[in-house]
Design a protein around this motif. Structure first.
Motif, PDB file in Angstrom:
ATOM      1  N   ALA A 103       0.847  -1.190   0.000  1.00  0.00           N
ATOM      2  CA  ALA A 103       0.000   0.000   0.000  1.00  0.00           C
ATOM      3  C   ALA A 103       0.883   1.240   0.000  1.00  0.00           C
ATOM      4  O   ALA A 103       1.981   1.233   0.538  1.00  0.00           O
ATOM      5  N   PRO A 104       0.398   2.316  -0.603  1.00  0.00           N
ATOM      6  CA  PRO A 104       1.185   3.555  -0.592  1.00  0.00           C
ATOM      7  C   PRO A 104       1.407   4.058   0.831  1.00  0.00           C
ATOM      8  O   PRO A 104       0.554   3.899   1.697  1.00  0.00           O
ATOM      9  N   VAL A 105       2.534   4.674   1.054  1.00  0.00           N
ATOM     10  CA  VAL A 105       2.874   5.155   2.390  1.00  0.00           C
ATOM     11  C   VAL A 105       1.935   6.266   2.825  1.00  0.00           C
ATOM     12  O   VAL A 105       1.577   6.376   3.989  1.00  0.00           O
ATOM     13  N   ALA A 106       1.471   7.095   1.884  1.00  0.00           N
ATOM     14  CA  ALA A 106       0.575   8.202   2.226  1.00  0.00           C
ATOM     15  C   ALA A 106      -0.727   7.684   2.825  1.00  0.00           C
ATOM     16  O   ALA A 106      -1.290   8.284   3.736  1.00  0.00           O
ATOM     17  N   ALA A 107      -1.234   6.559   2.338  1.00  0.00           N
ATOM     18  CA  ALA A 107      -2.477   6.003   2.868  1.00  0.00           C
ATOM     19  C   ALA A 107      -2.291   5.499   4.289  1.00  0.00           C
ATOM     20  O   ALA A 107      -3.189   5.608   5.118  1.00  0.00           O
ATOM     21  N   ILE A 108      -1.132   4.981   4.589  1.00  0.00           N
ATOM     22  CA  ILE A 108      -0.862   4.479   5.933  1.00  0.00           C
ATOM     23  C   ILE A 108      -0.742   5.653   6.907  1.00  0.00           C
ATOM     24  O   ILE A 108      -1.263   5.614   8.006  1.00  0.00           O
ATOM     25  N   LYS A 109      -0.093   6.726   6.505  1.00  0.00           N
ATOM     26  CA  LYS A 109       0.081   7.872   7.371  1.00  0.00           C
ATOM     27  C   LYS A 109      -1.241   8.585   7.624  1.00  0.00           C
ATOM     28  O   LYS A 109      -1.444   9.144   8.683  1.00  0.00           O
ATOM     29  N   ALA A 110      -2.157   8.576   6.656  1.00  0.00           N
ATOM     30  CA  ALA A 110      -3.423   9.283   6.820  1.00  0.00           C
ATOM     31  C   ALA A 110      -4.278   8.649   7.914  1.00  0.00           C
ATOM     32  O   ALA A 110      -5.017   9.339   8.603  1.00  0.00           O
ATOM     33  N   GLU A 111      -4.184   7.341   8.094  1.00  0.00           N
ATOM     34  CA  GLU A 111      -4.993   6.667   9.097  1.00  0.00           C
ATOM     35  C   GLU A 111      -4.461   6.893  10.508  1.00  0.00           C
ATOM     36  O   GLU A 111      -5.223   6.884  11.460  1.00  0.00           O
ATOM     37  N   ALA A 112      -3.180   7.094  10.674  1.00  0.00           N
ATOM     38  CA  ALA A 112      -2.568   7.208  11.991  1.00  0.00           C
ATOM     39  C   ALA A 112      -2.397   8.670  12.379  1.00  0.00           C
ATOM     40  O   ALA A 112      -1.302   9.158  12.585  1.00  0.00           O
ATOM     41  N   THR A 113      -3.509   9.405  12.500  1.00  0.00           N
ATOM     42  CA  THR A 113      -3.418  10.825  12.841  1.00  0.00           C
ATOM     43  C   THR A 113      -3.337  11.043  14.343  1.00  0.00           C
ATOM     44  O   THR A 113      -2.761  12.015  14.798  1.00  0.00           O
ATOM     45  N   THR A 114      -3.958  10.168  15.140  1.00  0.00           N
ATOM     46  CA  THR A 114      -3.902  10.327  16.592  1.00  0.00           C
ATOM     47  C   THR A 114      -3.127   9.173  17.198  1.00  0.00           C
ATOM     48  O   THR A 114      -3.254   8.031  16.773  1.00  0.00           O
ATOM     49  N   MET A 115      -2.335   9.492  18.206  1.00  0.00           N
ATOM     50  CA  MET A 115      -1.533   8.468  18.867  1.00  0.00           C
ATOM     51  C   MET A 115      -2.270   8.001  20.121  1.00  0.00           C
ATOM     52  O   MET A 115      -2.694   8.824  20.925  1.00  0.00           O
ATOM     53  N   PRO A 116      -2.440   6.682  20.271  1.00  0.00           N
ATOM     54  CA  PRO A 116      -3.097   6.192  21.478  1.00  0.00           C
ATOM     55  C   PRO A 116      -2.256   6.470  22.721  1.00  0.00           C
ATOM     56  O   PRO A 116      -1.034   6.368  22.689  1.00  0.00           O
ATOM     57  N   THR A 117      -2.929   6.857  23.797  1.00  0.00           N
ATOM     58  CA  THR A 117      -2.251   7.187  25.045  1.00  0.00           C
ATOM     59  C   THR A 117      -2.741   6.260  26.142  1.00  0.00           C
ATOM     60  O   THR A 117      -3.935   6.019  26.265  1.00  0.00           O
ATOM     61  N   VAL A 118      -1.832   5.765  26.938  1.00  0.00           N
ATOM     62  CA  VAL A 118      -2.167   4.879  28.055  1.00  0.00           C
ATOM     63  C   VAL A 118      -1.809   5.597  29.343  1.00  0.00           C
ATOM     64  O   VAL A 118      -0.697   6.075  29.508  1.00  0.00           O
ATOM     65  N   THR A 119      -2.755   5.638  30.269  1.00  0.00           N
ATOM     66  CA  THR A 119      -2.515   6.256  31.568  1.00  0.00           C
ATOM     67  C   THR A 119      -2.533   5.163  32.621  1.00  0.00           C
ATOM     68  O   THR A 119      -3.512   4.428  32.744  1.00  0.00           O
ATOM     69  N   VAL A 120      -1.458   5.052  33.381  1.00  0.00           N
ATOM     70  CA  VAL A 120      -1.354   4.036  34.415  1.00  0.00           C
ATOM     71  C   VAL A 120      -1.517   4.724  35.766  1.00  0.00           C
ATOM     72  O   VAL A 120      -0.761   5.632  36.103  1.00  0.00           O
ATOM     73  N   THR A 121      -2.507   4.271  36.522  1.00  0.00           N
ATOM     74  CA  THR A 121      -2.729   4.825  37.855  1.00  0.00           C
ATOM     75  C   THR A 121      -2.538   3.691  38.853  1.00  0.00           C
ATOM     76  O   THR A 121      -3.427   2.882  39.074  1.00  0.00           O
ATOM     77  N   ALA A 122      -1.371   3.626  39.438  1.00  0.00           N
ATOM     78  CA  ALA A 122      -1.060   2.583  40.415  1.00  0.00           C
ATOM     79  C   ALA A 122      -0.016   3.127  41.369  1.00  0.00           C
ATOM     80  O   ALA A 122       0.754   4.020  41.037  1.00  0.00           O
ATOM     81  N   LYS A 123       0.014   2.585  42.569  1.00  0.00           N
ATOM     82  CA  LYS A 123       1.007   3.041  43.528  1.00  0.00           C
ATOM     83  C   LYS A 123       2.346   2.371  43.228  1.00  0.00           C
ATOM     84  O   LYS A 123       2.408   1.255  42.706  1.00  0.00           O
ATOM     85  N   ARG A 124       3.420   3.053  43.561  1.00  0.00           N
ATOM     86  CA  ARG A 124       4.758   2.517  43.342  1.00  0.00           C
ATOM     87  C   ARG A 124       5.108   1.543  44.452  1.00  0.00           C
ATOM     88  O   ARG A 124       4.653   1.674  45.578  1.00  0.00           O
ATOM     89  N   LEU A 125       5.957   0.580  44.103  1.00  0.00           N
ATOM     90  CA  LEU A 125       6.414  -0.389  45.106  1.00  0.00           C
ATOM     91  C   LEU A 125       7.457   0.250  46.009  1.00  0.00           C
ATOM     92  O   LEU A 125       8.284   1.047  45.556  1.00  0.00           O
ATOM     93  N   THR A 126       7.432  -0.123  47.243  1.00  0.00           N
ATOM     94  CA  THR A 126       8.469   0.329  48.171  1.00  0.00           C
ATOM     95  C   THR A 126       9.716  -0.519  47.967  1.00  0.00           C
ATOM     96  O   THR A 126       9.691  -1.541  47.259  1.00  0.00           O
ATOM     97  N   ALA A 127      10.810  -0.107  48.587  1.00  0.00           N
ATOM     98  CA  ALA A 127      12.069  -0.840  48.440  1.00  0.00           C
ATOM     99  C   ALA A 127      11.933  -2.265  48.988  1.00  0.00           C
ATOM    100  O   ALA A 127      12.475  -3.215  48.425  1.00  0.00           O
TER     101      ALA A 127
END
Length: 64
Positions: free
Chosen positions: A34-58
């Motif tokens: 497939a042409p590269v331009a068609a691939i770039k047109a579909e990927a306009t937004t980047m998925p973002t993952v938010t992790v909400t968890a407590k950090r481990l202690t030592a």
């Protein structure tokens, strides 16, 4: 000792095989993609993952 005596024949046979495969694969058409331009047109937004968890202690890290 026989391998050392026949090294020239082994080399020539290897060159013949490599040459034959290069000629055999030269006629194979390149796969079309497939042409590269068609691939770039579909990927306009980047998925973002938010992790909400407590950090481990030592001590918890050491227990792992």
């Amino acid at each position: 000792m026989n391998i050392a005596k026949n090294m020239e024949a082994i080399f020539v046979a290897t060159v013949v095989v490599i040459g034959a495969t290069s000629f055999a694969t030269a006629a194979v058409p390149v796969a079309r993609t497939a042409p590269v331009a068609a691939i770039k047109a579909e990927a306009t937004t980047m998925p973002t993952v938010t992790v909400t968890a407590k950090r481990l202690t030592a001590a918890e890290k050491a227990a792992l």
